[in-house]
Design a protein around this motif. Structure first.
Motif, PDB file in Angstrom:
ATOM      1  N   LEU A  18      12.868  36.136 -10.314  1.00 36.51           N
ATOM      2  CA  LEU A  18      12.074  36.980  -9.435  1.00 36.51           C
ATOM      3  C   LEU A  18      12.601  36.733  -8.031  1.00 36.51           C
ATOM      4  CD1 LEU A  18       8.384  36.436 -10.658  1.00 36.51           C
ATOM      5  CD2 LEU A  18       9.871  38.371 -11.178  1.00 36.51           C
ATOM      6  N   VAL A  19      12.901  37.823  -7.311  1.00 35.67           N
ATOM      7  CA  VAL A  19      13.564  37.679  -6.017  1.00 35.67           C
ATOM      8  C   VAL A  19      12.779  38.416  -4.942  1.00 35.67           C
ATOM      9  CG1 VAL A  19      15.717  38.034  -4.744  1.00 35.67           C
ATOM     10  CG2 VAL A  19      15.791  37.593  -7.201  1.00 35.67           C
ATOM     11  N   THR A  20      12.528  37.726  -3.835  1.00 38.95           N
ATOM     12  CA  THR A  20      11.970  38.344  -2.639  1.00 38.95           C
ATOM     13  C   THR A  20      12.957  38.054  -1.508  1.00 38.95           C
ATOM     14  OG1 THR A  20      10.748  36.470  -1.691  1.00 38.95           O
ATOM     15  CG2 THR A  20       9.676  37.686  -3.500  1.00 38.95           C
ATOM     16  N   PRO A  21      12.743  38.620  -0.317  1.00 42.62           N
ATOM     17  CA  PRO A  21      13.683  38.329   0.769  1.00 42.62           C
ATOM     18  C   PRO A  21      13.766  36.854   1.138  1.00 42.62           C
ATOM     19  CG  PRO A  21      12.399  40.281   1.280  1.00 42.62           C
ATOM     20  CD  PRO A  21      11.781  39.673   0.053  1.00 42.62           C
ATOM     21  N   VAL A  22      12.744  36.052   0.792  1.00 39.78           N
ATOM     22  CA  VAL A  22      12.733  34.665   1.272  1.00 39.78           C
ATOM     23  C   VAL A  22      12.803  33.615   0.180  1.00 39.78           C
ATOM     24  CG1 VAL A  22      11.512  35.257   3.397  1.00 39.78           C
ATOM     25  CG2 VAL A  22      10.206  34.644   1.349  1.00 39.78           C
ATOM     26  N   GLU A  23      12.607  33.993  -1.103  1.00 39.53           N
ATOM     27  CA  GLU A  23      12.752  32.992  -2.149  1.00 39.53           C
ATOM     28  C   GLU A  23      13.112  33.620  -3.484  1.00 39.53           C
ATOM     29  OE1 GLU A  23       9.166  30.723  -3.189  1.00 39.53           O
ATOM     30  OE2 GLU A  23       8.020  32.100  -1.944  1.00 39.53           O
ATOM     31  N   ARG A  24      13.719  32.768  -4.312  1.00 34.36           N
ATOM     32  CA  ARG A  24      14.171  33.173  -5.645  1.00 34.36           C
ATOM     33  C   ARG A  24      13.707  32.116  -6.632  1.00 34.36           C
ATOM     34  NH1 ARG A  24      19.398  31.768  -7.871  1.00 34.36           N
ATOM     35  NH2 ARG A  24      19.856  30.963  -5.796  1.00 34.36           N
ATOM     36  N   VAL A  25      12.973  32.567  -7.689  1.00 36.90           N
ATOM     37  CA  VAL A  25      12.456  31.623  -8.676  1.00 36.90           C
ATOM     38  C   VAL A  25      12.885  32.069 -10.070  1.00 36.90           C
ATOM     39  CG1 VAL A  25      10.485  30.885  -7.282  1.00 36.90           C
ATOM     40  CG2 VAL A  25      10.232  32.844  -8.826  1.00 36.90           C
ATOM     41  N   GLY A  26      13.150  31.097 -10.924  1.00 44.39           N
ATOM     42  CA  GLY A  26      13.611  31.391 -12.264  1.00 44.39           C
ATOM     43  C   GLY A  26      12.472  31.638 -13.241  1.00 44.39           C
ATOM     44  N   ILE A  27      12.701  32.571 -14.193  1.00 43.66           N
ATOM     45  CA  ILE A  27      11.755  32.810 -15.269  1.00 43.66           C
ATOM     46  C   ILE A  27      12.517  32.777 -16.597  1.00 43.66           C
ATOM     47  CG2 ILE A  27      10.338  34.229 -13.734  1.00 43.66           C
ATOM     48  CD1 ILE A  27      11.240  36.668 -15.388  1.00 43.66           C
TER      49      ILE A  27
ATOM     50  N   PRO B 181      15.666  46.338  -2.750  1.00 45.80           N
ATOM     51  CA  PRO B 181      17.110  46.081  -2.829  1.00 45.80           C
ATOM     52  C   PRO B 181      17.422  44.623  -3.172  1.00 45.80           C
ATOM     53  CG  PRO B 181      16.429  46.116  -0.547  1.00 45.80           C
ATOM     54  CD  PRO B 181      15.197  46.444  -1.349  1.00 45.80           C
ATOM     55  N   VAL B 182      16.983  44.182  -4.362  1.00 48.21           N
ATOM     56  CA  VAL B 182      17.116  42.762  -4.709  1.00 48.21           C
ATOM     57  C   VAL B 182      18.562  42.300  -4.753  1.00 48.21           C
ATOM     58  CG1 VAL B 182      14.914  42.661  -5.926  1.00 48.21           C
ATOM     59  CG2 VAL B 182      16.989  43.301  -7.182  1.00 48.21           C
ATOM     60  N   GLU B 183      19.503  43.221  -5.052  1.00 49.14           N
ATOM     61  CA  GLU B 183      20.909  42.822  -5.127  1.00 49.14           C
ATOM     62  C   GLU B 183      21.453  42.426  -3.759  1.00 49.14           C
ATOM     63  OE1 GLU B 183      22.337  42.479  -7.973  1.00 49.14           O
ATOM     64  OE2 GLU B 183      20.712  43.365  -9.140  1.00 49.14           O
ATOM     65  N   ARG B 184      20.809  42.884  -2.697  1.00 49.30           N
ATOM     66  CA  ARG B 184      21.288  42.587  -1.340  1.00 49.30           C
ATOM     67  C   ARG B 184      20.628  41.350  -0.746  1.00 49.30           C
ATOM     68  NH1 ARG B 184      20.638  48.334  -0.356  1.00 49.30           N
ATOM     69  NH2 ARG B 184      19.016  47.914   1.193  1.00 49.30           N
TER      70      ARG B 184
ATOM     71  N   GLU C 133       7.516  44.773   3.052  1.00 48.94           N
ATOM     72  CA  GLU C 133       8.171  44.423   4.310  1.00 48.94           C
ATOM     73  C   GLU C 133       9.532  45.079   4.452  1.00 48.94           C
ATOM     74  OE1 GLU C 133       8.250  40.207   4.458  1.00 48.94           O
ATOM     75  OE2 GLU C 133       6.087  40.002   4.695  1.00 48.94           O
ATOM     76  N   THR C 134      10.113  45.523   3.317  1.00 43.80           N
ATOM     77  CA  THR C 134      11.419  46.166   3.388  1.00 43.80           C
ATOM     78  C   THR C 134      11.298  47.583   3.946  1.00 43.80           C
ATOM     79  OG1 THR C 134      11.295  47.111   1.156  1.00 43.80           O
ATOM     80  CG2 THR C 134      12.147  44.867   1.364  1.00 43.80           C
ATOM     81  N   GLY C 135      10.085  48.155   3.875  1.00 46.48           N
ATOM     82  CA  GLY C 135       9.849  49.456   4.466  1.00 46.48           C
ATOM     83  C   GLY C 135      10.375  50.645   3.689  1.00 46.48           C
ATOM     84  N   GLY C 136      10.945  50.412   2.510  1.00 44.58           N
ATOM     85  CA  GLY C 136      11.516  51.512   1.746  1.00 44.58           C
ATOM     86  C   GLY C 136      10.689  51.837   0.525  1.00 44.58           C
ATOM     87  N   ARG C 137      11.003  52.974  -0.084  1.00 43.86           N
ATOM     88  CA  ARG C 137      10.353  53.365  -1.319  1.00 43.86           C
ATOM     89  C   ARG C 137      11.299  53.104  -2.481  1.00 43.86           C
ATOM     90  NH1 ARG C 137       7.295  59.128   0.034  1.00 43.86           N
ATOM     91  NH2 ARG C 137       5.887  58.317   1.647  1.00 43.86           N
ATOM     92  N   GLY C 138      10.752  53.193  -3.673  1.00 44.94           N
ATOM     93  CA  GLY C 138      11.575  52.951  -4.844  1.00 44.94           C
ATOM     94  C   GLY C 138      11.754  51.465  -5.087  1.00 44.94           C
TER      95      GLY C 138
ATOM     96  N   THR D  71      10.210  45.132 -10.867  1.00 46.83           N
ATOM     97  CA  THR D  71      11.014  45.704  -9.790  1.00 46.83           C
ATOM     98  C   THR D  71      11.748  44.652  -8.972  1.00 46.83           C
ATOM     99  OG1 THR D  71       9.198  45.709  -8.179  1.00 46.83           O
ATOM    100  CG2 THR D  71       9.432  47.665  -9.594  1.00 46.83           C
ATOM    101  N   VAL D  72      11.355  43.393  -9.091  1.00 43.03           N
ATOM    102  CA  VAL D  72      12.028  42.338  -8.318  1.00 43.03           C
ATOM    103  C   VAL D  72      12.753  41.364  -9.238  1.00 43.03           C
ATOM    104  CG1 VAL D  72      10.559  42.518  -6.286  1.00 43.03           C
ATOM    105  CG2 VAL D  72       9.870  41.004  -8.152  1.00 43.03           C
ATOM    106  N   LEU D  73      13.063  41.809 -10.452  1.00 48.51           N
ATOM    107  CA  LEU D  73      13.875  40.988 -11.353  1.00 48.51           C
ATOM    108  C   LEU D  73      15.354  41.127 -11.002  1.00 48.51           C
ATOM    109  CD1 LEU D  73      12.534  41.515 -14.998  1.00 48.51           C
ATOM    110  CD2 LEU D  73      12.351  39.454 -13.593  1.00 48.51           C
ATOM    111  N   ARG D  74      16.083  40.039 -11.171  1.00 47.09           N
ATOM    112  CA  ARG D  74      17.530  40.084 -10.984  1.00 47.09           C
ATOM    113  C   ARG D  74      18.180  39.054 -11.900  1.00 47.09           C
ATOM    114  NH1 ARG D  74      19.663  38.686  -5.180  1.00 47.09           N
ATOM    115  NH2 ARG D  74      19.981  36.596  -6.027  1.00 47.09           N
ATOM    116  N   LYS D  75      19.208  39.467 -12.604  1.00 47.80           N
ATOM    117  CA  LYS D  75      19.984  38.545 -13.421  1.00 47.80           C
ATOM    118  C   LYS D  75      21.280  38.259 -12.692  1.00 47.80           C
ATOM    119  CE  LYS D  75      21.794  37.823 -18.098  1.00 47.80           C
ATOM    120  NZ  LYS D  75      21.933  38.407 -19.460  1.00 47.80           N
TER     121      LYS D  75
END
Length: 205
Positions: A85-94, A33-36, A25-30, A73-77
């Motif tokens: 794990l981070v998506t545009p609409v939710e963040r869950v802990g692992i 942008p989980v930091e944003r 849904e972000t429309g980009g490659r690579g 690719t969607v990991l964020r510390k």
């Protein structure tokens, strides 16, 4: 994707499909942008990355490398020290036993101050150690085990595998840093101290 879908997913493939759609849904490659992204925290899920780099979901190893790569690719510390794990609409802990990634291959090019160390992780990242991707070394455990870590992206690090650690140490040299003789390695124009040279001498006796 409705908030809560990640937590409600019952298998790794289903979870991957949700994350894949969210990333698309972000429309980009690579890398996404989980930091944003700043989604709400939706609780923890039963996912764990073991010290050997193996990913588990609901107690079962995730054997498919493409799934693991997608999750990575969607990991964020975050600043709280926890990994999500981070998506545009939710963040869950692992859970992370040691580091989220494992450096499994290393290539050394150049010599002396021109040396560059390039690492490949178990999830396909290729990273050159240097100012943006520093190496750090810790002594851990009852056996005083030397453990090198490489910053991959954000606050996410790769533990350098034991086999690569020996190769890395072979490239070390004694360098004076702030008046102290240090055993260190060079890469990308940087010097990364491993330990005081005197301590290394004591370990090698």
């Amino acid at each position: 994707m409705a908030t809560g879908e990640i937590r409600e997913s019952t298998d790794a493939a289903g979870l991957a499909a949700l994350i894949s759609r969210a990333a698309a849904e972000t429309g980009g490659r690579g890398l996404p942008p989980v930091e944003r992204w700043n989604p709400p925290f939706c609780g923890d899920i039963d996912m764990e990355i073991r010290a050997d780099g193996t990913w588990f979901y609901m107690g079962t190893p995730i054997g498919r490398a493409p799934l693991v790569r997608l999750f990575s690719t969607v990991l964020r510390k975050d600043e709280d020290g926890k990994t999500y794990l981070v998506t545009p609409v939710e963040r869950v802990g692992i859970r992370i036993v040691d580091a989220p990634f494992l450096a499994v291959e290393m290539n050394a090019s150049g010599e002396g101050s021109a040396q560059t160390l390039t690492f490949r992780t178990n999830v396909g990242d290729v990273v050159e150690a240097g100012p943006e991707h520093p190496l750090r070394f810790v002594i851990a455990g009852e056996n005083n085990e030397l453990k090198p870590y490489l910053l991959v992206r954000g606050r996410l690090e790769a533990l350098v595998s034991r086999a690569m650690m020996y190769e890395l140490v072979d490239l070390g040299e004694t360098i004076e840093i702030n008046g102290v003789e240090m055993f260190a390695v060079r890469s990308g124009g940087m010097v990364f101290p491993v330990m005081p040279a005197a301590e290394l001498d004591a370990l090698s006796r």
